[in-house]
Scaffold this active site. Structure first.
Site, PDB file in Angstrom:
ATOM      1  N   ASP A   1      41.514  33.733  35.436  1.00  0.00           N
ATOM      2  CA  ASP A   1      41.293  34.675  34.339  1.00  0.00           C
ATOM      3  C   ASP A   1      40.150  34.293  33.178  1.00  0.00           C
ATOM      4  OD1 ASP A   1      42.953  36.321  35.520  1.00  0.00           O
ATOM      5  OD2 ASP A   1      44.412  36.074  34.218  1.00  0.00           O
TER       6      ASP A   1
ATOM      7  N   ARG B   1      44.627  42.437  47.181  1.00  0.00           N
ATOM      8  CA  ARG B   1      45.867  41.783  46.497  1.00  0.00           C
ATOM      9  C   ARG B   1      47.189  42.215  47.194  1.00  0.00           C
ATOM     10  NH1 ARG B   1      44.508  42.189  40.143  1.00  0.00           N
ATOM     11  NH2 ARG B   1      46.113  40.657  39.892  1.00  0.00           N
TER      12      ARG B   1
ATOM     13  N   LYS C   1      49.432  39.417  27.176  1.00  0.00           N
ATOM     14  CA  LYS C   1      49.467  40.570  27.998  1.00  0.00           C
ATOM     15  C   LYS C   1      50.567  40.251  29.423  1.00  0.00           C
ATOM     16  CE  LYS C   1      46.112  42.092  31.288  1.00  0.00           C
ATOM     17  NZ  LYS C   1      46.838  41.960  32.634  1.00  0.00           N
ATOM     18  N   ASN C   2      50.232  39.210  29.978  1.00  0.00           N
ATOM     19  CA  ASN C   2      50.661  38.600  30.981  1.00  0.00           C
ATOM     20  C   ASN C   2      52.165  38.022  30.940  1.00  0.00           C
ATOM     21  OD1 ASN C   2      48.451  39.602  32.230  1.00  0.00           O
ATOM     22  ND2 ASN C   2      47.762  37.759  33.031  1.00  0.00           N
TER      23      ASN C   2
ATOM     24  N   ARG D   1      42.663  47.273  28.650  1.00  0.00           N
ATOM     25  CA  ARG D   1      43.908  46.709  28.919  1.00  0.00           C
ATOM     26  C   ARG D   1      44.384  45.371  28.759  1.00  0.00           C
ATOM     27  NH1 ARG D   1      42.631  45.848  34.618  1.00  0.00           N
ATOM     28  NH2 ARG D   1      44.643  45.136  34.361  1.00  0.00           N
TER      29      ARG D   1
ATOM     30  N   CYS E   1      43.121  45.458  38.447  1.00  0.00           N
ATOM     31  CA  CYS E   1      41.550  45.186  38.766  1.00  0.00           C
ATOM     32  C   CYS E   1      41.402  45.036  40.373  1.00  0.00           C
ATOM     33  CB  CYS E   1      41.236  43.939  37.944  1.00  0.00           C
ATOM     34  SG  CYS E   1      41.041  44.114  36.263  1.00  0.00           S
TER      35      CYS E   1
HETATM   36  C1  UD1 Z   1      48.701  37.085  37.687  1.00  0.00           C
HETATM   37  C2  UD1 Z   1      47.740  37.760  36.685  1.00  0.00           C
HETATM   38  C3  UD1 Z   1      46.606  37.681  36.623  1.00  0.00           C
HETATM   39  C4  UD1 Z   1      45.982  36.298  37.271  1.00  0.00           C
HETATM   40  C5  UD1 Z   1      46.682  35.901  38.504  1.00  0.00           C
HETATM   41  C6  UD1 Z   1      46.326  34.296  38.785  1.00  0.00           C
HETATM   42  C7  UD1 Z   1      49.657  39.068  35.551  1.00  0.00           C
HETATM   43  C8  UD1 Z   1      49.894  40.480  34.976  1.00  0.00           C
HETATM   44  N1  UD1 Z   1      48.348  38.960  36.109  1.00  0.00           N
HETATM   45  O1  UD1 Z   1      48.313  38.139  38.793  1.00  0.00           O
HETATM   46  O2  UD1 Z   1      45.858  37.907  35.393  1.00  0.00           O
HETATM   47  O3  UD1 Z   1      44.616  36.231  37.496  1.00  0.00           O
HETATM   48  O4  UD1 Z   1      48.216  35.854  38.087  1.00  0.00           O
HETATM   49  O5  UD1 Z   1      46.692  33.633  37.813  1.00  0.00           O
HETATM   50  O6  UD1 Z   1      50.246  38.371  35.370  1.00  0.00           O
HETATM   51  N2  UD1 Z   1      48.931  36.776  46.837  1.00  0.00           N
HETATM   52  C9  UD1 Z   1      49.222  37.107  48.176  1.00  0.00           C
HETATM   53  N3  UD1 Z   1      50.375  37.541  48.488  1.00  0.00           N
HETATM   54  C10 UD1 Z   1      51.223  38.081  47.696  1.00  0.00           C
HETATM   55  C11 UD1 Z   1      50.896  37.706  46.262  1.00  0.00           C
HETATM   56  C12 UD1 Z   1      49.647  37.055  45.994  1.00  0.00           C
HETATM   57  O7  UD1 Z   1      48.394  36.754  49.099  1.00  0.00           O
HETATM   58  O8  UD1 Z   1      52.184  38.651  48.085  1.00  0.00           O
HETATM   59  C13 UD1 Z   1      47.433  36.090  46.794  1.00  0.00           C
HETATM   60  C14 UD1 Z   1      46.455  37.153  45.858  1.00  0.00           C
HETATM   61  O9  UD1 Z   1      45.837  38.076  46.786  1.00  0.00           O
HETATM   62  C15 UD1 Z   1      45.579  36.429  45.063  1.00  0.00           C
HETATM   63  C16 UD1 Z   1      46.681  35.065  44.804  1.00  0.00           C
HETATM   64  O10 UD1 Z   1      47.628  35.142  45.724  1.00  0.00           O
HETATM   65  O11 UD1 Z   1      44.563  35.908  46.051  1.00  0.00           O
HETATM   66  C17 UD1 Z   1      47.171  34.915  43.506  1.00  0.00           C
HETATM   67  O12 UD1 Z   1      47.853  36.030  43.132  1.00  0.00           O
HETATM   68  P1  UD1 Z   1      49.089  36.093  42.078  1.00  0.00           P
HETATM   69  O13 UD1 Z   1      49.394  34.497  41.601  1.00  0.00           O
HETATM   70  O14 UD1 Z   1      50.258  36.713  42.826  1.00  0.00           O
HETATM   71  O15 UD1 Z   1      48.315  36.694  40.838  1.00  0.00           O
HETATM   72  P2  UD1 Z   1      49.193  38.019  40.213  1.00  0.00           P
HETATM   73  O16 UD1 Z   1      50.550  38.107  39.912  1.00  0.00           O
HETATM   74  O17 UD1 Z   1      48.679  39.287  40.913  1.00  0.00           O
END
Ligand code: UD1
Length: 419
Positions: free
Chosen positions: A305, A121, A22-23, A397, A116
């Protein structure tokens, strides 16, 4: 409402052909709008989040269809550069359309994404990076409006290796003049997978999978056919299910290196594991040992995850395991539900201490989020009697035909639907 009926106590035996990721699929679907090419993607799982991405593509004016695991996209006639609130809310990944739209149309209008509820986030890293590339971004009344007459390649240093921000930069940078260098990039396999797709689609990229990624010239191809990577989290989930319930399973198709940290802990818990490149054989007698300390970290560390499903596998393990969640602030939502089965879990700040119990007893649970829901199914397979998991659709999902996969392995699982 989905109702999962799980009768625990059966061993899992057989072969699980790991679903497409999915990701890895979602950023590639966003990338499909970049060059106006005709695109065929193989091994795309049939999931609610994929449906949501296809609906976004159609809203933007693309032809986007899924037949089984094949997705066909044609994006030469893009008619819109905005995504309505209802579509944004359906999943977190909708935010990566921002970089892709900016690259293709010079503009993107959207609202903050759903997904989720794992705590705050924010998308500040995404926005700062796009600004650095030359985008003007206005945030007004919950809407985000990005514009760029031209994007300029530059060096972007991420203070945290955010997966989504790295993907957004990769996508936006395809339209930048000159070279873009990302330092502190996320190193997840899904980033490498997106880069592999972009390379096929005509973009020069070096270093994906390391913390420094360079994005160069983009000369769009007319036609791209690409196979999506197998899902390391689905593979980890089935591995944890077999470890908890006992049995012997073969996971086929996923790179074992992509979930080696999960396999490491299952081995430490007492499972026999043989892994070759894309084949993992796991044998468990269902009597596991606690594994000490586990800490979620960006790749190549232990994946957040897989944290809920590993926790579920260890609920009966002899001794104490302490799991510390460092990525999301609210990723223990499964805990109160797992406790209804008789689990002994103590939460303290960002850690959960699991003391193995002799038995788990079936109960009625509510799926709280995607991976939390999967954890409840894993725990149900190791519990005595019947476990019901009521789910508003979180599990769909991310897991393709999960009830059938588990039944094929011999589990007593039924998925019913209630209005
Ligand atoms: C992706 C994955 C999710 C996985 C996560 C971490 C997808 C669709 N989802 O989510 O399943 O759990 O990576 O491996 O691929 N953060 C900030 N500011 C930002 C962006 C992120 O503070 O602008 C923080 C987030 O709040 C979180 C952490 O960084 O605490 C990790 O986020 P991120 O690596 O961006 O995860 P996602 O891309 O949302």
């Amino acid at each position: 409402m989905d109702i999962w009926h799980i009768r625990g106590g059966r061993r899992l035996e057989g072969i699980y052909r790991v679903q497409g990721s999915k990701n890895a699929s979602l950023p590639i679907l966003a990338a499909s709008i970049l060059g106006g090419a005709e695109i065929e993607l193989e091994n795309v799982p049939q999931l609610r989040d994929i449906d949501a991405a296809l609906r976004i593509l159609r809203h933007l004016g693309c032809k986007a269809e899924q037949k089984n695991n094949l997705v066909y996209i044609k994006s030469n006639d893009l008619t819109r550069s905005s995504i309505p609130h209802e579509l944004m809310l359906e999943m977190r990944s909708s935010v990566i359309f921002m970089g892709a739209l900016l690259a293709r149309c010079g503009e993107a209008r959207l609202s903050p994404p759903g997904g989720c509820r794992l705590g705050k986030r924010p998308i500040d890293l995404h926005l700062a990076a796009l600004r650095k590339l030359g985008a003007e971004i206005e945030e007004r009344g919950g809407d985000i409006h990005c514009r760029a007459k031209r994007l300029r390649g530059t060096e972007i240093r991420l203070p945290f290796p955010s997966v989504g921000a790295t993907e957004n930069i990769l996508l936006a940078a395809t339209a930048a003049e000159g070279e873009t260098v990302i330092r502190g990039a996320a190193r997840e396999p899904e980033i490498e997978a997106l880069a592999a797709y972009l390379q096929k689609a005509g973009c020069r990229i070096a270093g994906a999978g390391t913390d420094t990624v360079t994005i160069g010239e983009y000369r769009p191809a007319d036609y791209v056919r690409h196979r999506v990577l197998a899902d390391r989290i689905a593979a980890s989930t089935v591995a944890c299910a077999a470890a908890a319930a006992g049995g012997e399973v073969e996971l086929r198709g996923a790179e074992s290196a992509h979930f080696s940290t999960v396999l490491h802990f299952l081995k430490r818990a007492g499972c026999d594991i043989i892994s070759e490149n894309t084949c993992v054989r796991l044998r468990s007698d269902g009597c596991l040992n606690a594994v000490g300390r586990v800490r979620t970290e960006p790749y190549p560390g232990f994946p957040t995850d897989a944290q809920p499903v590993l926790m579920a596998a260890l609920l009966k393990a002899r001794g104490c395991t302490e799991i510390t969640e460092t990525i999301f602030e609210n990723r223990f939502r499964q805990v109160p539900e797992l406790k209804r089965l008789g689990a002994d879990i103590r939460l303290c700040d960002r850690s959960a201490v699991i003391r193995g119990v002799g038995r788990l007893t079936g109960a009625a649970l509510e799926a709280t989020d995607l991976r939390g829901g999967a954890a409840m199914i894993v725990a149900g397979l190791a519990a005595e009697g019947e476990t019901l998991v009521r789910d508003t659709g979180h599990i769909r999902r991310g897991y393709e035909a999960f009830d059938r996969c588990l039944r094929d392995l011999g589990a007593d699982v039924r998925l019913g639907i209630e209005p």
